[in-house]
Design an enzyme around this catalytic site. Structure first.
Site, short mmCIF file in Angstrom:
data_model
loop_
_atom_site.label_atom_id
_atom_site.label_comp_id
_atom_site.label_asym_id
_atom_site.label_seq_id
_atom_site.Cartn_x
_atom_site.Cartn_y
_atom_site.Cartn_z
N HIS A 6 6.06 -17.81 16.69
CA HIS A 6 7.02 -18.84 17.05
C HIS A 6 8.43 -18.33 16.79
CE1 HIS A 6 6.38 -19.51 12.75
NE2 HIS A 6 7.59 -20.03 12.73
N GLU A 43 12.02 -31.22 11.15
CA GLU A 43 11.84 -30.23 12.21
C GLU A 43 11.17 -30.86 13.42
OE1 GLU A 43 9.32 -27.11 10.67
OE2 GLU A 43 7.89 -28.55 9.90
N HIS A 68 20.03 -12.59 20.76
CA HIS A 68 19.58 -13.68 21.61
C HIS A 68 18.08 -13.63 21.86
CE1 HIS A 68 20.26 -10.34 24.47
NE2 HIS A 68 19.36 -10.93 25.25
N GLU A 117 19.09 -16.29 26.99
CA GLU A 117 19.17 -15.62 28.28
C GLU A 117 17.97 -16.04 29.11
OE1 GLU A 117 18.96 -11.09 30.17
OE2 GLU A 117 18.73 -11.37 28.01
#
Length: 136
Positions: A6, A43, A68, A117
């Site tokens: 994750h 969370e 990124h 991105e």
């Protein structure tokens, strides 16, 4: 090693991050710890392109960088994502210079200085293109 489990982002506002991920990128919210924090802070969990994304309340990065996360998308879907993100007021970055044939990218920041991105190419395409340039 089996792959990435994750990715976790620390954010000021979980609801704003949920809107960014779900409305901007098409993620699905699958968990909210509201009222029963089992980790360091409240969370939320999301699924985005089969990837588990965790967002936790806290102090996000103080400044922006080129570090990124990139998600793969099709050429035809890229304009739709860009429109979704612009509708949310997300800052879209100017594209970086590219070698023709390595795919297109859309770079953008969330509201907590994380750079994302959306990329239309593959690793194999990029390496093949770089090899062809080295042979000139």
């Amino acid at each position: 090693m089996e792959g990435i489990s994750h990715i976790t982002f620390i954010v000021r506002d979980l609801e704003r991050m949920a809107t960014f991920l779900c409305q901007g990128l098409g993620a699905h919210e699958i968990y909210d710890s509201a009222g029963q924090n089992n980790s360091l802070s409240r969370e939320k969990f999301f699924l985005l392109g089969g990837v588990w994304i965790a967002a936790m309340e806290g102090a996000p990065p103080a400044q922006r960088s080129y570090q990124h996360v990139a998600f793969s998308v099709s050429d035809t879907d890229l304009p739709r994502y860009q429109a979704n993100l612009q509708a949310l007021g997300v800052e879209i970055r100017p594209p970086r210079s590219r070698v023709e044939g390595e795919g297109q990218s859309l770079y953008f920041y969330d509201f907590d200085n994380h750079l994302f991105e959306l990329h239309t190419g593959t690793l194999e395409q990029r390496l093949a293109r770089y090899r062809s340039l080295a042979g000139r």
